[in-house]
Scaffold this active site. Structure first.
Site, PDB file in Angstrom:
ATOM      1  CB  THR A  77      -8.171  17.313 -22.217  1.00  0.00           C
ATOM      2  OG1 THR A  77      -8.918  17.686 -21.058  1.00  0.00           O
ATOM      3  CG2 THR A  77      -7.890  15.825 -22.168  1.00  0.00           C
ATOM      4  N   GLY A 103     -13.093  17.524 -21.794  1.00  0.00           N
ATOM      5  CA  GLY A 103     -12.260  16.324 -21.884  1.00  0.00           C
ATOM      6  C   GLY A 103     -12.636  15.370 -23.000  1.00  0.00           C
ATOM      7  CB  ALA A 136     -14.940  22.543 -22.495  1.00  0.00           C
ATOM      8  N   GLY A 137     -13.730  20.737 -24.807  1.00  0.00           N
ATOM      9  CA  GLY A 137     -14.099  19.766 -25.822  1.00  0.00           C
ATOM     10  C   GLY A 137     -13.296  19.830 -27.107  1.00  0.00           C
ATOM     11  CE  LYS A 169     -13.941  27.481 -17.579  1.00  0.00           C
ATOM     12  NZ  LYS A 169     -13.287  26.222 -17.893  1.00  0.00           N
TER      13      LYS A 169
HETATM   14  C1  LIG Z   1      -9.053  24.034 -17.705  1.00  0.00           C
HETATM   15  C2  LIG Z   1     -10.490  24.205 -17.701  1.00  0.00           C
HETATM   16  O1  LIG Z   1     -10.998  25.209 -17.320  1.00  0.00           O
HETATM   17  C3  LIG Z   1     -11.318  23.106 -18.215  1.00  0.00           C
HETATM   18  O2  LIG Z   1     -12.402  22.897 -17.365  1.00  0.00           O
HETATM   19  C4  LIG Z   1     -11.719  23.473 -19.580  1.00  0.00           C
HETATM   20  O3  LIG Z   1     -13.070  23.502 -19.709  1.00  0.00           O
HETATM   21  C5  LIG Z   1     -10.978  22.726 -20.632  1.00  0.00           C
HETATM   22  O4  LIG Z   1     -11.659  21.661 -21.211  1.00  0.00           O
HETATM   23  P1  LIG Z   1     -10.840  20.593 -22.097  1.00  0.00           P
HETATM   24  O5  LIG Z   1      -9.980  19.846 -21.152  1.00  0.00           O
HETATM   25  O6  LIG Z   1     -11.892  19.745 -22.748  1.00  0.00           O
HETATM   26  O7  LIG Z   1     -10.032  21.349 -23.095  1.00  0.00           O
END
Ligand SMILES: CC(=O)[C@@H](O)[C@H](O)COP(=O)(O)O
Length: 253
Positions: free
Chosen positions: A204, A154, A181-182, A93
């Site tokens: 998160t 996050g 993410a998000g 990733k």
């Molecule tokens: C675990 C990881 O790779 C994070 O950088 C990912 O982008 C998750 O983002 P959130 O914490 O917002 O779910």
């Protein structure tokens, strides 16, 4: 059905491995959700110790090492090479962070690193935005999976730019895409799958829930629902009302 470099997943859910209250809680989240992919950070694993690593290995999931915390192509490439050695997988990733506050990807460093890593035999999952020009450059570099953000890491805001994400999905029908993410709620994950994205990646929202294992299960159920809905052919939206009760035959009732 789009796959991830030849791998199909039983559930379109990828979970991060950071920020949990304890390794035991994290393990429970994976087991209760049956998430088949775990993102792992080389930097974290080196500091976490063998017991943590043994537990992650014992989950029996696909590992997706990340280059979290890298701010340049060079740093990301070096981290990816070390991660391949350590975790024994070509999956990476790719994160090249361009802004310290927003954690927005650096599009220039991302393409530079993706070109180098694809040429070096990596199977690259780039963390990107909904920008279609950037997506095209990443595909040209050899990426067969894209990871557009839902919202800043996050933030828990969900799908911030629905139009942009929908357009991105439509523009690259053969490329597997993971919303990364998000995401803050299971409904955000269901929405992503309903739009035709192939999986979601989050950390998160599960790790910081009051009950992470139960929240992970809720995300798993939402992913199943969203994927089933997408496969079932959702109805189109209309501007006008259309009666759902048939009017034919009403006269003799
Ligand atoms: C675990 C990881 O790779 C994070 O950088 C990912 O982008 C998750 O983002 P959130 O914490 O917002 O779910």
């Amino acid at each position: 059905m789009r796959d991830f470099y030849g791998t199909t997943l039983p559930l379109p859910l990828m979970l991060g491995t950071a920020r949990y209250p304890s390794p035991a809680v994290m393990e429970a989240a994976f087991r209760q959700s049956a998430a088949p992919v775990a993102t792992v950070s080389l930097r974290r694993e080196q500091g976490a110790g063998q017991a943590f690593w043994d537990m992650v290995r014992g989950l029996g999931v696909h590992l997706l090492p990340n280059t979290a915390g890298c701010h340049s192509a060079r740093e990301a490439i070096t981290t990816a090479q070390m991660a391949r050695e350590y975790f024994g997988t070509n999956w990476i990733k790719l994160e090249v962070i361009g802004h310290a506050d927003t954690l927005q990807p650096d599009p220039f460093g991302l393409v530079e690193a993706a070109e180098a890593l694809c040429a070096d035999g990596f199977e690259v999952f780039p963390y990107t935005t909904e920008d279609q020009v950037l997506a095209a450059r990443l595909v040209d570099a050899g990426c067969r999976v894209l990871m557009p953000w839902g919202a800043p890491i996050g933030s828990g805001l969900g799908l911030n730019n629905l139009h942009g994400l929908r357009s991105l999905r439509a523009a690259f029908p053969d490329v597997a895409m993971v919303i990364d993410a998000g995401l803050g709620l299971p409904s955000h994950a269901a929405q992503a799958l309903e739009l035709g994205f192939d999986a979601v990646l989050l950390n998160t929202a599960v790790a910081e829930a009051r009950d992470p294992a139960a929240m992970a299960e809720a995300f798993a159920l939402a992913c199943r629902a969203g994927a089933l809905a997408a496969a079932s052919g959702p109805m189109g939206q209309r501007d006008m009302a259309v009666p759902s009760t048939p009017v034919i035959g009403k006269a003799w009732l």
